[in-house]
Design a protein around this motif. Structure first.
Motif, PDB file in Angstrom:
ATOM      1  N   LEU A 188       0.855  -1.184   0.000  1.00 33.89           N
ATOM      2  CA  LEU A 188       0.000   0.000   0.000  1.00 33.89           C
ATOM      3  C   LEU A 188       0.890   1.231   0.000  1.00 33.89           C
ATOM      4  CD1 LEU A 188      -2.600  -1.148   2.691  1.00 33.89           C
ATOM      5  CD2 LEU A 188      -2.403  -1.817   0.281  1.00 33.89           C
ATOM      6  N   ARG A 189       0.817   2.016  -1.056  1.00 34.83           N
ATOM      7  CA  ARG A 189       1.736   3.145  -1.198  1.00 34.83           C
ATOM      8  C   ARG A 189       1.010   4.423  -1.602  1.00 34.83           C
ATOM      9  NH1 ARG A 189       5.980   0.133  -5.121  1.00 34.83           N
ATOM     10  NH2 ARG A 189       4.184  -1.245  -5.314  1.00 34.83           N
ATOM     11  N   VAL A 190       1.435   5.530  -1.013  1.00 29.34           N
ATOM     12  CA  VAL A 190       1.063   6.847  -1.533  1.00 29.34           C
ATOM     13  C   VAL A 190       2.264   7.362  -2.320  1.00 29.34           C
ATOM     14  CG1 VAL A 190      -0.708   7.527   0.126  1.00 29.34           C
ATOM     15  CG2 VAL A 190       1.696   7.806   0.737  1.00 29.34           C
ATOM     16  N   VAL A 191       1.984   7.955  -3.469  1.00 31.55           N
ATOM     17  CA  VAL A 191       3.040   8.386  -4.387  1.00 31.55           C
ATOM     18  C   VAL A 191       2.975   9.895  -4.549  1.00 31.55           C
ATOM     19  CG1 VAL A 191       3.996   8.145  -6.703  1.00 31.55           C
ATOM     20  CG2 VAL A 191       2.891   6.174  -5.593  1.00 31.55           C
ATOM     21  N   HIS A 192       4.093  10.564  -4.343  1.00 30.38           N
ATOM     22  CA  HIS A 192       4.168  12.013  -4.472  1.00 30.38           C
ATOM     23  C   HIS A 192       3.672  12.454  -5.839  1.00 30.38           C
ATOM     24  CE1 HIS A 192       5.990  16.041  -4.736  1.00 30.38           C
ATOM     25  NE2 HIS A 192       5.944  16.032  -3.411  1.00 30.38           N
ATOM     26  N   PRO A 193       3.016  13.612  -5.928  1.00 35.78           N
ATOM     27  CA  PRO A 193       2.431  14.063  -7.203  1.00 35.78           C
ATOM     28  C   PRO A 193       3.391  14.064  -8.389  1.00 35.78           C
ATOM     29  CG  PRO A 193       1.677  15.463  -5.415  1.00 35.78           C
ATOM     30  CD  PRO A 193       2.692  14.540  -4.827  1.00 35.78           C
ATOM     31  N   VAL A 194       4.684  14.337  -8.158  1.00 34.86           N
ATOM     32  CA  VAL A 194       5.626  14.360  -9.272  1.00 34.86           C
ATOM     33  C   VAL A 194       6.369  13.039  -9.428  1.00 34.86           C
ATOM     34  CG1 VAL A 194       5.934  16.851  -9.074  1.00 34.86           C
ATOM     35  CG2 VAL A 194       7.510  15.325  -7.881  1.00 34.86           C
ATOM     36  N   GLY A 195       5.984  12.038  -8.652  1.00 38.24           N
ATOM     37  CA  GLY A 195       6.631  10.734  -8.778  1.00 38.24           C
ATOM     38  C   GLY A 195       8.035  10.685  -8.238  1.00 38.24           C
ATOM     39  N   SER A 196       8.376  11.573  -7.302  1.00 36.19           N
ATOM     40  CA  SER A 196       9.739  11.639  -6.776  1.00 36.19           C
ATOM     41  C   SER A 196       9.997  10.619  -5.680  1.00 36.19           C
ATOM     42  CB  SER A 196      10.042  13.040  -6.249  1.00 36.19           C
ATOM     43  OG  SER A 196       9.080  13.421  -5.272  1.00 36.19           O
ATOM     44  N   HIS A 197       8.949  10.182  -4.974  1.00 35.24           N
ATOM     45  CA  HIS A 197       9.108   9.200  -3.905  1.00 35.24           C
ATOM     46  C   HIS A 197       7.731   8.687  -3.495  1.00 35.24           C
ATOM     47  CE1 HIS A 197       8.544  13.128  -1.980  1.00 35.24           C
ATOM     48  NE2 HIS A 197       8.024  12.492  -0.936  1.00 35.24           N
ATOM     49  N   ALA A 198       7.747   7.607  -2.724  1.00 40.22           N
ATOM     50  CA  ALA A 198       6.508   6.996  -2.230  1.00 40.22           C
ATOM     51  C   ALA A 198       6.672   6.667  -0.751  1.00 40.22           C
ATOM     52  CB  ALA A 198       6.176   5.739  -3.026  1.00 40.22           C
ATOM     53  N   ILE A 199       5.544   6.427  -0.065  1.00 41.08           N
ATOM     54  CA  ILE A 199       5.561   6.110   1.369  1.00 41.08           C
ATOM     55  C   ILE A 199       4.615   4.951   1.625  1.00 41.08           C
ATOM     56  CG2 ILE A 199       5.091   6.966   3.703  1.00 41.08           C
ATOM     57  CD1 ILE A 199       5.575   9.809   2.655  1.00 41.08           C
ATOM     58  N   THR A 200       5.036   4.014   2.472  1.00 43.02           N
ATOM     59  CA  THR A 200       4.168   2.942   2.933  1.00 43.02           C
ATOM     60  C   THR A 200       4.341   2.778   4.436  1.00 43.02           C
ATOM     61  OG1 THR A 200       3.536   0.606   2.596  1.00 43.02           O
ATOM     62  CG2 THR A 200       5.885   1.094   2.574  1.00 43.02           C
ATOM     63  N   ALA A 201       3.296   2.372   5.139  1.00 40.15           N
ATOM     64  CA  ALA A 201       3.359   2.197   6.595  1.00 40.15           C
ATOM     65  C   ALA A 201       3.539   0.722   6.936  1.00 40.15           C
ATOM     66  CB  ALA A 201       2.090   2.730   7.248  1.00 40.15           C
ATOM     67  N   VAL A 202       4.525   0.418   7.783  1.00 35.98           N
ATOM     68  CA  VAL A 202       4.779  -0.953   8.240  1.00 35.98           C
ATOM     69  C   VAL A 202       5.199  -0.915   9.704  1.00 35.98           C
ATOM     70  CG1 VAL A 202       5.476  -1.774   5.950  1.00 35.98           C
ATOM     71  CG2 VAL A 202       7.200  -0.928   7.537  1.00 35.98           C
ATOM     72  N   SER A 203       5.078  -2.043  10.381  1.00 32.83           N
ATOM     73  CA  SER A 203       5.465  -2.102  11.793  1.00 32.83           C
ATOM     74  C   SER A 203       6.959  -2.348  11.931  1.00 32.83           C
ATOM     75  CB  SER A 203       4.690  -3.212  12.515  1.00 32.83           C
ATOM     76  OG  SER A 203       5.006  -4.477  11.967  1.00 32.83           O
ATOM     77  N   GLY A 204       7.511  -1.831  13.024  1.00 36.58           N
ATOM     78  CA  GLY A 204       8.929  -1.964  13.277  1.00 36.58           C
ATOM     79  C   GLY A 204       9.214  -2.684  14.583  1.00 36.58           C
ATOM     80  N   ALA A 205      10.424  -3.207  14.701  1.00 31.76           N
ATOM     81  CA  ALA A 205      10.881  -3.861  15.928  1.00 31.76           C
ATOM     82  C   ALA A 205      12.119  -3.122  16.421  1.00 31.76           C
ATOM     83  CB  ALA A 205      11.200  -5.327  15.676  1.00 31.76           C
ATOM     84  N   GLY A 206      12.273  -3.060  17.735  1.00 29.13           N
ATOM     85  CA  GLY A 206      13.356  -2.286  18.304  1.00 29.13           C
ATOM     86  C   GLY A 206      12.825  -0.945  18.791  1.00 29.13           C
ATOM     87  N   ARG A 207      13.716  -0.036  19.084  1.00 30.79           N
ATOM     88  CA  ARG A 207      13.324   1.259  19.650  1.00 30.79           C
ATOM     89  C   ARG A 207      13.029   2.244  18.523  1.00 30.79           C
ATOM     90  NH1 ARG A 207      17.227   2.632  24.655  1.00 30.79           N
ATOM     91  NH2 ARG A 207      15.585   4.193  24.931  1.00 30.79           N
ATOM     92  N   VAL A 208      11.859   2.087  17.929  1.00 24.23           N
ATOM     93  CA  VAL A 208      11.441   2.970  16.848  1.00 24.23           C
ATOM     94  C   VAL A 208      11.408   4.415  17.353  1.00 24.23           C
ATOM     95  CG1 VAL A 208       9.537   3.554  15.295  1.00 24.23           C
ATOM     96  CG2 VAL A 208      10.089   1.153  15.743  1.00 24.23           C
ATOM     97  N   GLY A 209      11.927   5.341  16.544  1.00 30.06           N
ATOM     98  CA  GLY A 209      11.950   6.746  16.928  1.00 30.06           C
ATOM     99  C   GLY A 209      13.202   7.169  17.666  1.00 30.06           C
ATOM    100  N   ASP A 210      14.009   6.214  18.130  1.00 36.44           N
ATOM    101  CA  ASP A 210      15.259   6.503  18.838  1.00 36.44           C
ATOM    102  C   ASP A 210      16.408   6.347  17.845  1.00 36.44           C
ATOM    103  OD1 ASP A 210      17.492   6.690  20.419  1.00 36.44           O
ATOM    104  OD2 ASP A 210      16.879   5.157  21.873  1.00 36.44           O
ATOM    105  N   LEU A 211      16.962   7.458  17.392  1.00 31.29           N
ATOM    106  CA  LEU A 211      17.987   7.417  16.358  1.00 31.29           C
ATOM    107  C   LEU A 211      19.298   6.815  16.834  1.00 31.29           C
ATOM    108  CD1 LEU A 211      17.466  10.817  14.505  1.00 31.29           C
ATOM    109  CD2 LEU A 211      16.260   8.633  14.253  1.00 31.29           C
ATOM    110  N   ASP A 212      19.464   6.638  18.132  1.00 28.36           N
ATOM    111  CA  ASP A 212      20.676   6.024  18.674  1.00 28.36           C
ATOM    112  C   ASP A 212      20.550   4.511  18.781  1.00 28.36           C
ATOM    113  OD1 ASP A 212      21.997   8.465  18.999  1.00 28.36           O
ATOM    114  OD2 ASP A 212      20.994   8.812  20.925  1.00 28.36           O
ATOM    115  N   SER A 213      19.399   3.965  18.403  1.00 31.38           N
ATOM    116  CA  SER A 213      19.169   2.520  18.508  1.00 31.38           C
ATOM    117  C   SER A 213      18.845   1.941  17.138  1.00 31.38           C
ATOM    118  CB  SER A 213      18.007   2.233  19.475  1.00 31.38           C
ATOM    119  OG  SER A 213      18.288   2.723  20.763  1.00 31.38           O
ATOM    120  N   ARG A 214      19.160   0.674  16.967  1.00 31.12           N
ATOM    121  CA  ARG A 214      18.873  -0.010  15.720  1.00 31.12           C
ATOM    122  C   ARG A 214      17.412  -0.467  15.697  1.00 31.12           C
ATOM    123  NH1 ARG A 214      22.923  -1.630  12.503  1.00 31.12           N
ATOM    124  NH2 ARG A 214      21.717  -3.408  11.759  1.00 31.12           N
TER     125      ARG A 214
END
Length: 224
Positions: free
Chosen positions: A81-107
């Motif tokens: 499931l993807r949303v695509v930028h109007p000019v086709g420059s990039h896309a985004i999809t939502a998925v679940s993560g494992a580990g310390r999501v949001g903590d840039l010091d952690s994997r």
């Protein structure tokens, strides 16, 4: 997070055409929907509902001309499931993560395994990295658009903290270990919210491999 870091992350989101509020709204609405599941639903239903509705509400906001101008596009090709930028420059999809999501010091890594199609998209993301930051699109690419399989695919990665709170980040995957995405060229922390009250990562997507990975032995029928 320092003020300079927060401003830098906000500016990067603006460059990508999104905001903290966009993601928070989508995740909050998905949480409300998934909480309607009961013990009479399939055990994985809250996680599936959360994944599907997060992508749905993200798409509804970005494809609504009253909320977004210009509007994004939406696709479910290859069960991604993807949303695509109007000019086709990039896309985004939502998925679940494992580990310390949001903590840039952690994997962190994707919580659930991904198939061949996603593996190829992740591998292709590497070629968009330039000077330590991912290129959104060249001038020609912005003017003429891009094919779905030849644009950076970002993950709206969500997870839960040890005390159960919802966390999210927007990150660009560039490598997988086995069937799990585990390396990123960019990670943008988004927010920490309240406890959704259920396992948000218990199945976040169908297999996207585009075919079975199982091997079958084909034998000729014996003649009589």
């Amino acid at each position: 997070m320092s003020g300079d870091e927060a401003r830098r992350h906000k500016a990067r989101l603006e460059q990508l055409g999104v905001t903290h509020e966009l993601f928070r709204d989508a995740l909050d609405q998905a949480t409300s929907d998934a909480r309607l599941c009961t013990e009479f639903d399939a055990p994985a239903m809250p996680g599936i509902t959360f994944w599907s509705r997060t992508n749905r509400y993200l798409a509804e906001q970005l494809t609504d001309p009253d909320k977004q101008n210009p509007v994004w596009k939406y696709t479910t090709r290859d069960s991604i499931l993807r949303v695509v930028h109007p000019v086709g420059s990039h896309a985004i999809t939502a998925v679940s993560g494992a580990g310390r999501v949001g903590d840039l010091d952690s994997r962190v890594r994707s919580k659930n395994p991904k198939g061949r199609v996603m593996a190829q998209l992740v591998e292709d993301n590497i070629k968009y990295e330039r000077n330590g930051q991912t290129v959104i699109g060249t001038r020609d690419e912005i003017e003429f658009g891009g094919e779905l399989d030849s644009m950076p695919l970002w993950f709206l990665l969500y997870g839960r903290t040890e005390d159960g709170r919802l966390v999210a980040e927007l990150s660009l995957p560039v490598k997988m270990e086995g069937k799990y995405v585990n390396e990123w060229s960019e990670r943008i922390p988004l927010f920490t919210g309240e406890d959704p009250g259920f396992d948000i990562g218990l199945l976040d997507s169908p297999d996207d491999s585009g075919g079975s990975d199982l091997d079958f032995e084909v034998r000729s029928k014996p003649t009589t």
